[in-house]
Design a protein around this motif. Sequence first.
Motif, PDB file in Angstrom:
ATOM      1  N   VAL A  20       0.857  -1.144  -0.156  1.00 13.53           N
ATOM      2  CA  VAL A  20       0.087   0.006  -0.041  1.00 13.53           C
ATOM      3  C   VAL A  20       0.966   1.030  -0.059  1.00 13.53           C
ATOM      4  CG1 VAL A  20      -1.763   1.302   1.161  1.00 13.53           C
ATOM      5  CG2 VAL A  20      -1.891  -1.296   1.298  1.00 13.53           C
ATOM      6  N   ASN A  21       0.780   2.064  -0.915  1.00 19.92           N
ATOM      7  CA  ASN A  21       1.538   3.188  -1.193  1.00 19.92           C
ATOM      8  C   ASN A  21       1.035   4.451  -0.278  1.00 19.92           C
ATOM      9  OD1 ASN A  21      -0.566   4.517  -2.459  1.00 19.92           O
ATOM     10  ND2 ASN A  21       0.536   4.540  -4.646  1.00 19.92           N
ATOM     11  N   ARG A  22       1.729   5.299  -0.496  1.00 18.24           N
ATOM     12  CA  ARG A  22       1.297   6.801   0.360  1.00 18.24           C
ATOM     13  C   ARG A  22       0.214   7.375   0.239  1.00 18.24           C
ATOM     14  NH1 ARG A  22       4.058   7.139  -3.773  1.00 18.24           N
ATOM     15  NH2 ARG A  22       4.222   8.769  -5.336  1.00 18.24           N
ATOM     16  N   ASP A  23      -0.723   6.975  -1.090  1.00 17.11           N
ATOM     17  CA  ASP A  23      -1.958   7.445  -1.534  1.00 17.11           C
ATOM     18  C   ASP A  23      -2.854   6.445  -1.050  1.00 17.11           C
ATOM     19  OD1 ASP A  23      -1.020   9.779  -2.416  1.00 17.11           O
ATOM     20  OD2 ASP A  23      -0.245   8.875  -4.458  1.00 17.11           O
ATOM     21  N   LEU A  69       8.624  -7.543 -11.140  1.00 18.04           N
ATOM     22  CA  LEU A  69       7.945  -6.896 -12.197  1.00 18.04           C
ATOM     23  C   LEU A  69       6.812  -6.118 -11.354  1.00 18.04           C
ATOM     24  CD1 LEU A  69       6.884 -10.089 -14.294  1.00 18.04           C
ATOM     25  CD2 LEU A  69       9.174  -8.768 -14.031  1.00 18.04           C
ATOM     26  N   VAL A  70       6.738  -4.731 -11.797  1.00 14.82           N
ATOM     27  CA  VAL A  70       5.991  -3.687 -11.240  1.00 14.82           C
ATOM     28  C   VAL A  70       4.592  -3.442 -12.083  1.00 14.82           C
ATOM     29  CG1 VAL A  70       5.800  -1.483 -10.140  1.00 14.82           C
ATOM     30  CG2 VAL A  70       7.896  -2.829  -9.857  1.00 14.82           C
ATOM     31  N   GLU A  71       3.431  -3.288 -11.511  1.00  9.45           N
ATOM     32  CA  GLU A  71       2.294  -2.713 -12.362  1.00  9.45           C
ATOM     33  C   GLU A  71       2.174  -1.329 -11.632  1.00  9.45           C
ATOM     34  OE1 GLU A  71       0.166  -6.349 -14.248  1.00  9.45           O
ATOM     35  OE2 GLU A  71      -0.573  -6.051 -12.193  1.00  9.45           O
ATOM     36  N   PHE A  72       2.486  -0.214 -12.400  1.00  6.76           N
ATOM     37  CA  PHE A  72       2.123   1.104 -11.941  1.00  6.76           C
ATOM     38  C   PHE A  72       0.521   1.190 -11.589  1.00  6.76           C
ATOM     39  CE2 PHE A  72       5.617   2.340 -15.234  1.00  6.76           C
ATOM     40  CZ  PHE A  72       6.382   2.258 -14.168  1.00  6.76           C
ATOM     41  N   ARG A  73       0.277   2.108 -10.884  1.00  4.24           N
ATOM     42  CA  ARG A  73      -1.313   2.335 -10.560  1.00  4.24           C
ATOM     43  C   ARG A  73      -1.947   2.736 -11.811  1.00  4.24           C
ATOM     44  NH1 ARG A  73      -0.922   7.936  -6.954  1.00  4.24           N
ATOM     45  NH2 ARG A  73       0.762   6.920  -5.795  1.00  4.24           N
ATOM     46  N   GLY A  74      -3.144   2.152 -11.721  1.00  2.00           N
ATOM     47  CA  GLY A  74      -4.212   2.282 -12.587  1.00  2.00           C
ATOM     48  C   GLY A  74      -3.875   1.019 -13.842  1.00  2.00           C
ATOM     49  N   ARG A  75      -2.811   0.392 -13.607  1.00  2.00           N
ATOM     50  CA  ARG A  75      -2.646  -0.855 -14.493  1.00  2.00           C
ATOM     51  C   ARG A  75      -3.043  -2.104 -13.822  1.00  2.00           C
ATOM     52  NH1 ARG A  75      -0.538   4.422 -15.025  1.00  2.00           N
ATOM     53  NH2 ARG A  75       0.388   4.706 -17.211  1.00  2.00           N
ATOM     54  N   ASN A  88       1.300  10.164 -13.484  1.00  2.00           N
ATOM     55  CA  ASN A  88       2.826  11.059 -14.076  1.00  2.00           C
ATOM     56  C   ASN A  88       3.851  10.567 -13.703  1.00  2.00           C
ATOM     57  OD1 ASN A  88       3.883  12.565 -11.773  1.00  2.00           O
ATOM     58  ND2 ASN A  88       1.910  13.076 -11.660  1.00  2.00           N
ATOM     59  N   PRO A  89       5.128  10.459 -14.431  1.00  2.00           N
ATOM     60  CA  PRO A  89       6.418   9.715 -14.226  1.00  2.00           C
ATOM     61  C   PRO A  89       6.801  10.179 -12.588  1.00  2.00           C
ATOM     62  CG  PRO A  89       6.497  10.569 -16.395  1.00  2.00           C
ATOM     63  CD  PRO A  89       5.184  11.222 -15.711  1.00  2.00           C
ATOM     64  N   MET A  90       6.714  11.460 -12.231  1.00  2.00           N
ATOM     65  CA  MET A  90       6.995  11.757 -10.907  1.00  2.00           C
ATOM     66  C   MET A  90       6.550  10.922  -9.671  1.00  2.00           C
ATOM     67  SD  MET A  90       9.659  13.953 -10.714  1.00  2.00           S
ATOM     68  CE  MET A  90       9.376  14.483  -8.964  1.00  2.00           C
ATOM     69  N   THR A  91       5.150  10.612  -9.909  1.00  2.00           N
ATOM     70  CA  THR A  91       4.246   9.957  -8.927  1.00  2.00           C
ATOM     71  C   THR A  91       4.720   8.450  -9.216  1.00  2.00           C
ATOM     72  OG1 THR A  91       2.464  11.541  -9.317  1.00  2.00           O
ATOM     73  CG2 THR A  91       1.969   9.202  -8.247  1.00  2.00           C
ATOM     74  N   TYR A  92       4.906   7.843 -10.476  1.00  2.00           N
ATOM     75  CA  TYR A  92       5.223   6.375 -10.617  1.00  2.00           C
ATOM     76  C   TYR A  92       6.707   6.319  -9.668  1.00  2.00           C
ATOM     77  CZ  TYR A  92       1.613   6.765 -14.323  1.00  2.00           C
ATOM     78  OH  TYR A  92       0.596   7.155 -14.646  1.00  2.00           O
ATOM     79  N   ALA A  93       7.335   7.147  -9.917  1.00  2.00           N
ATOM     80  CA  ALA A  93       8.719   7.152  -9.560  1.00  2.00           C
ATOM     81  C   ALA A  93       8.631   7.040  -7.829  1.00  2.00           C
ATOM     82  CB  ALA A  93       9.693   8.394  -9.845  1.00  2.00           C
ATOM     83  N   GLY A  94       7.984   7.787  -7.342  1.00  2.00           N
ATOM     84  CA  GLY A  94       7.720   7.600  -5.943  1.00  2.00           C
ATOM     85  C   GLY A  94       7.262   6.403  -5.518  1.00  2.00           C
ATOM     86  N   ASP A  95       6.470   5.644  -6.272  1.00  2.00           N
ATOM     87  CA  ASP A  95       5.725   4.232  -5.913  1.00  2.00           C
ATOM     88  C   ASP A  95       6.968   3.323  -6.150  1.00  2.00           C
ATOM     89  OD1 ASP A  95       3.262   5.245  -5.482  1.00  2.00           O
ATOM     90  OD2 ASP A  95       2.646   4.745  -7.642  1.00  2.00           O
ATOM     91  N   VAL A  96       7.871   3.556  -6.995  1.00  2.00           N
ATOM     92  CA  VAL A  96       8.993   2.507  -6.983  1.00  2.00           C
ATOM     93  C   VAL A  96       9.886   2.720  -6.174  1.00  2.00           C
ATOM     94  CG1 VAL A  96      11.194   2.067  -8.605  1.00  2.00           C
ATOM     95  CG2 VAL A  96       8.792   2.328  -9.778  1.00  2.00           C
ATOM     96  N   VAL A  97      10.173   3.815  -5.633  1.00  2.00           N
ATOM     97  CA  VAL A  97      11.143   4.075  -4.322  1.00  2.00           C
ATOM     98  C   VAL A  97      10.540   3.454  -3.298  1.00  2.00           C
ATOM     99  CG1 VAL A  97      11.935   5.919  -2.679  1.00  2.00           C
ATOM    100  CG2 VAL A  97      12.162   6.114  -5.302  1.00  2.00           C
TER     101      VAL A  97
END
Length: 294
Positions: A20-23, A69-75, A88-97
């Motif tokens: 579960v991410n920060r959002d 293997l990662v699935e970005f939010r919304g996928r 957006n890429p900044m948000t996805y990067a935060g999820d990866v971190v």
Amino acid sequence: MTGAAVGESEAGSYRDAYFVNRDGLKIHYRDYPGDSSKPPLLCLPGLTRNMRDFIEFAELHSPRFRVILVEFRGRAGSDYDPVPARYNPMTYAGDVVELLQHLEVPGAIFVGTSLGGLVTMVVAATAPQLIVAAILNDIGPDVDPAGIGRILTYVGRDPRFKDWDEAASTISGNYGSAFDRYTHDDWVKMAKRNCREENGEIRFDYDMAIAEPFKNAGATPQPDLWPLFTALAAKPLLVVRGEKSDLLTAETAARMQSAAPQMRLAVVAGVGHAPELNEPEAVAAIDELLGTLG
């Protein structure tokens, strides 16, 4: 972690799990086992894509390497975001971190296709310690407007297909004649990676709202991504380019090579955006890079 399941592949067992991410969104990932003495391969997919694009890649490289293997939010298996502006890429990067922190992984070999490569460049600029090396698949700091225009013709639309053959024909049309090697069966396989079955129909497996910020970006000045690439260029780096790509031009690839002289460049003949990374040219180049990392 909110859930996990163990499955089997040609590479052996793997684990499907979520964090579960920060959002407050559940992000799905798949974890293939591998040598704990080596950094894992972390695979990040393209704009409308998901982890299924990397299953063959994972089976090829695990268990010599751990592969995540990662699935970005919304996928696919990840939660959809109720706030489309966060796609957006900044948000996805935060999820990866956050995922790497969740897994207690201090550094990984990033493998980014298209959007996944842009996310890799963002991480290189914001958390460079997490990147041991990188493979950019058909993406660079300059993106050809022709490719963006093609993507805009289909992203965010939600057609329904009666069968996999119809889905394959539509997807083939989206890519034009950019894949000389593809048969109809290959397009069916791509459709099964791109789509899901739902209520007796087949549809694309992503939140159509991911298109909103992507389309709106055309009305604003585009950021200069070269500083992000410069940050990534400090790492061992391979760029894989489709010979017929309409996103990463030969000119941009040459400029990237000049900016990063140690960068390896592999060109996959007869292929557009983006190579699947199972082509002989790509496999040889990836093996060469991984070999230098021990």
